[in-house]
Design an enzyme around this catalytic site. Structure first.
Site, PDB file in Angstrom:
ATOM      1  N   GLY A   1       0.647  -1.173  -0.072  1.00  0.00           N
ATOM      2  CA  GLY A   1       0.164   0.214  -0.010  1.00  0.00           C
ATOM      3  C   GLY A   1       0.804   1.072  -0.070  1.00  0.00           C
ATOM      4  N   CYS A   2       0.181   2.464  -0.318  1.00  0.00           N
ATOM      5  CA  CYS A   2       0.994   3.772  -0.600  1.00  0.00           C
ATOM      6  C   CYS A   2       1.611   4.087   0.846  1.00  0.00           C
ATOM      7  CB  CYS A   2       0.182   4.774  -1.196  1.00  0.00           C
ATOM      8  SG  CYS A   2      -1.422   5.139  -0.480  1.00  0.00           S
ATOM      9  N   TYR A   3       0.497   4.291   1.915  1.00  0.00           N
ATOM     10  CA  TYR A   3       1.185   4.653   3.139  1.00  0.00           C
ATOM     11  C   TYR A   3       2.132   3.678   3.791  1.00  0.00           C
ATOM     12  CZ  TYR A   3      -2.524   8.065   4.089  1.00  0.00           C
ATOM     13  OH  TYR A   3      -3.388   9.254   4.026  1.00  0.00           O
TER      14      TYR A   3
ATOM     15  N   CYS B   1       5.850   3.951   2.409  1.00  0.00           N
ATOM     16  CA  CYS B   1       6.267   5.245   2.909  1.00  0.00           C
ATOM     17  C   CYS B   1       6.793   4.881   4.352  1.00  0.00           C
ATOM     18  CB  CYS B   1       5.317   6.281   2.861  1.00  0.00           C
ATOM     19  SG  CYS B   1       6.141   8.115   2.978  1.00  0.00           S
TER      20      CYS B   1
END
Lengths: 343, 343, 343, 343
Positions: C146-148, C151
């Protein structure tokens, strides 16, 4: 003066609430909505928490007429044309912010709104209320002008009334922030589509075209039509309008500027900019002002008029309150004399 | 082909770097800046870290001519007019993204740029490079068009070349994102001023006016002047342009659309939209496309042309690379065939 | 390598198209969508006009397996868990951008996604593909992070793997642009709500929490939980993440910086900033980079990690292509070595 | 009450003008500026045209004391520390919106502001004016709190005063719109840098850190330090703050919510949201409200506090007027009871 607001959950309705909250002569007695009855408005809109302590009610004309002195319609087009009947029968004061009672020509509403029109009898009672150029109404039923129409008419009034321009040359390039697109979800108003973007919509078919033409013709019946475009810009509130008009004769910027200065000198909400200055949206946001700058181009004989207003205030709720003040025969700035929210 | 870029720290220069990085036939050999010599460019611009490993150098024409095959000027106006002399003397290939070599008429540059012009001898060597409508150049010194001028000329070329419009009726309403205002700090580009706002600047005095007129006259010498406005909209990249033109005779939208379709069918970067569709900025951001939609209004006899482009690509660096491809006699899409960054 | 993309009309799917268009080793052979079959993709998305000449097809696994070598799922959660069955049976290569195959613990998917999970047999085949820290996969079925989560994991990996922090102290404050909210209309993504605003969503309940914890535990099983918040900021692309961690012992900013430098020195897409510099979103937009800055506060013993990435590239399509490169055993930067779109 | 405003051309000064214009008990008698004397303020700021008819004057304490009853300093830091001397000598009422008189500890101002401090004699007269938690002042010289400090202190007051949290665990992640960066041009506030972007600034060195700690210590002297970060988000007005605190014991969200509800029930400008609801910036823009939502996370024992305010109103001019009301011993909501500007 006790007022009721129908359609309060839309952006124009909310703006009526915001502005009327501090109006010294008006009390909001009830708020009405089709969809969210029996909820506290501050549950639906948290910015109103601890400020507005009213529950959304269903729309009951009899009850409204029993408790209020005037009703605002802040509904989408196609609603007030039916709702107005009961109020009209009782000659109850109404200010309609929608487009339902603005077009007088037979067939025009159907053509531009693609909906059944109001009954001719009720329509004939409604008076078009361009508040900065009218103050004495013969009716207590006001059709409040559209946001683009207000901006266009205030931009052109001096030139058209004074017949300085070629009637066939009117080109109006209007840009609006997204609050003009309303609260309903749409692809065009999706953040990822609207942000960092600009797009034109309703090419040659915006419903304010006939409204503008109708009023312009009342000032100069030789005007045949207008070229009018509407685009979305990624701002919240505000219309920015650039109008181009061929002058009938050679002019100077100074002459055009003086015409506007003298035309609007007694109008508290129309602020003609200093010569060679042009307004930007931010200088009117949150306020009832329409700011205007003008220029004449010797190379093309074109007058350019740049005008800005907050579509929710001067283009909707603020002008509606100005019209209320006119109906109440109190100074038109009452409750509207606040400073724009800058920056 | 080895290239040097002068003025690389401005937005157009940076965009040249971004696009040339992936050009299969070009190598950047040196970057030059007036102000930040001896610094790694990736220290000044962290987005280039680990990608571009070059140090900013002073501007030394001899050294550049010794190591590169062509030089780009991505400098503000008033710089390349002097810098070009050494290169011109050696007949060294140049592409100038500034306005210094675009205006051919004597006195025009001084009038619109308020600066001393380039020497007539050098000016006469520069060829105006509207890359989508020219592909064979007689010079190796290209004056790359301005961003607004590119958009206006691509918008009007079919109508003007075919003489479908009243030459006296051209009105162009241009809107630009803030990257067009450049990297230098200014009140107009301060976030609190530009955000959520729109404003008009350089009323009847934008320096692209003579550039547009010069080119239009080369297509139809009966065009006397244009009405041209420029406004800032709160987007980063992009020009949105709405042009209004009186048709000489009754037309239909379909006829106008077909004219554009056939005029641009072989032009890879001009995408005429489907009939009754109009482009928005986001569909071209980051790319070399100019997208165009057209309409005819029977009520006013006005043709409306809506066009969009990315001012840093098609309006600057992308078109410059297209011109480089023309000079190299390779397909014009080389290094430019990427997808716009949407959303 | 021929690839098919399922769910191409969402933002992640579109980004796969944008990036794969210029990948030298990949050809897109078919695009699939639940809702808009038989339309040209360039009719649905005008930015692809003249670039991608493919028609949207229904989702037929057999046909896909006959014509492609690998399939991307760019579908919302809850779709690929069923669609994967046919492909899995044939051991067909898959890269899933959704969350359906990321959580390995029984019950976790149901709890955080409120949906039925994939079958355990298929789930067990999927390998979590944090592309910058993995390069050799034992499976040909990759669950793209996932994007979060990407990161957060890249922000914390050095500190967690080296056990420099109190395992009980992890606080991650994540902010995302609206592209992370997807293409579907919602009140939170309505321009008037999102613009000029910021709001927190999914307090203590974001579905990336268990994904992050699962991976952190694989590095240090003593980590019990994380405090993780997600807010919307009015930008289009980008995650900005601020992580706070109590150091186990006194450190200096320089020591923390050196840890990150050495940990990431061979990772082409992780750019540790210079000491005392911190990244901003714009320096990675449109690119596959994750940029990281760190600081140590002597007064509080807290390490702050600031990290940014483009949620559609490094947080979705870019990382998926990096994983494709890993599967193809070609350099991971292939097709991903372009410059961020700045400004 | 007649007031003078020094530093009126900055954003806080302008906001004082906007709000005081409609204050029923206050008259603005003079406006003062270092830089633009003898100009009409409406020439400098066109949004004030036809509303404020005052000319900018130089700063002459004697003249101000002769005509006004109180002076506001809306100056940058480092100005009022000197200007206050003359007024202080005469015991003339002052409200200082800058940071010059907030820090009481010797050496603190020099360390965090890198400037010479005010003289100890004058500094000792100034009283820190957190208007929502103080109403009776012993001094007529008020140091108005900073915008971040106001938000942080109102977020933490219930938990710190009731000692529910680990004193060593305070982490505050503050985000501010660009109006907080002021009117002066800077790279960080250049539209192209700030728009569509987010960045952290003053890592561990923001000058509001000692101000917050000083006040927190007055409530619980066991608090040693705070972790406090500040980032810029692309909005005009507004602070969005997320605070993370380790609870000393197991709690529920409901318990934390009740603490806040009861703590703030009599405070007209602090609106605790309904349980499990969290505020967004837009619901307070243009108003003097600070809205707060809270949550407890069982997995981490962390309390999250989400708070928002308009940095120019509650964080500057609004709170200053609230303090003026306190000094005048009139209801604190006087002149501040307006509706937030939504949308």
């Amino acid at each position: 003066m006790k007022v009721a607001i129908i359609g309060v959950t839309g952006y124009s309705g909310l703006e009526l609430v915001r502005l009327l909250k501090n109006h010294p002569k008006v009390e909001i007695v009830s708020l009405h909505s089709h969809s969210q009855n029996n909820q506290d408005i501050s549950n639906v809109y948290p910015h109103l928490k601890r400020i507005i302590d009213l529950t959304l009610e269903e729309i009951n004309p009899k009850k409204i007429m029993a408790t209020a002195d005037l009703v605002f319609f802040a509904t989408p087009s196609g609603i007030s044309k039916d709702l107005a009947a009961d109020f009209s029968e009782n000659n109850f004061p109404m200010i309609d912010l929608s487009g339902d009672f603005r077009l007088k020509e037979i067939g025009a509403y159907e053509k531009w709104y693609q909906k059944e029109p109001a009954s001719p009898a009720i329509l004939s009672k409604a008076e078009y209320g361009l508040a900065d150029l009218n103050s004495e109404y013969s009716s207590n039923f006001i059709a409040n002008p559209g946001c683009y129409a207000t901006c266009a008419l205030l931009s052109l009034a001096p030139l058209v009334q004074e017949k300085w321009i070629d009637p066939d040359s009117i080109i109006i390039d209007g840009k609006s922030g997204l609050s003009g697109a309303g609260k309903n979800l749409s692809v065009a108003a999706h953040f990822e589509e609207a942000h960092d973007n600009m797009s034109l919509y309703k090419m040659n078919s915006h419903q304010h075209i006939p409204e503008i033409v109708q009023q312009l013709k009342s000032w100069d019946k030789s005007i045949p039509a207008i070229q009018f475009s509407t685009s979305l810009i990624p701002v919240s509130r505000g219309i920015f309008m650039t109008s181009y008009l061929k002058a009938k004769r050679k002019l100077t910027t100074s002459q055009v500027h003086q015409l506007y200065q003298s035309f609007y000198q007694d109008k508290p909400f129309i602020r003609v900019q200093a010569e060679n200055q042009f307004p930007s949206i931010k200088q009117v946001v949150g306020s009832n002002y329409c700011d205007i700058g003008v220029a004449f181009n010797e190379a093309t004989n074109v007058i350019t008029v740049v005008s800005v207003l907050d579509n929710l205030v001067k283009g909707a709720a603020g002008q509606a309150i100005q019209n209320l003040n006119h109906l109440m025969k109190i100074p038109e700035i009452t409750g509207l004399d606040f400073v724009p929210v800058y920056p």
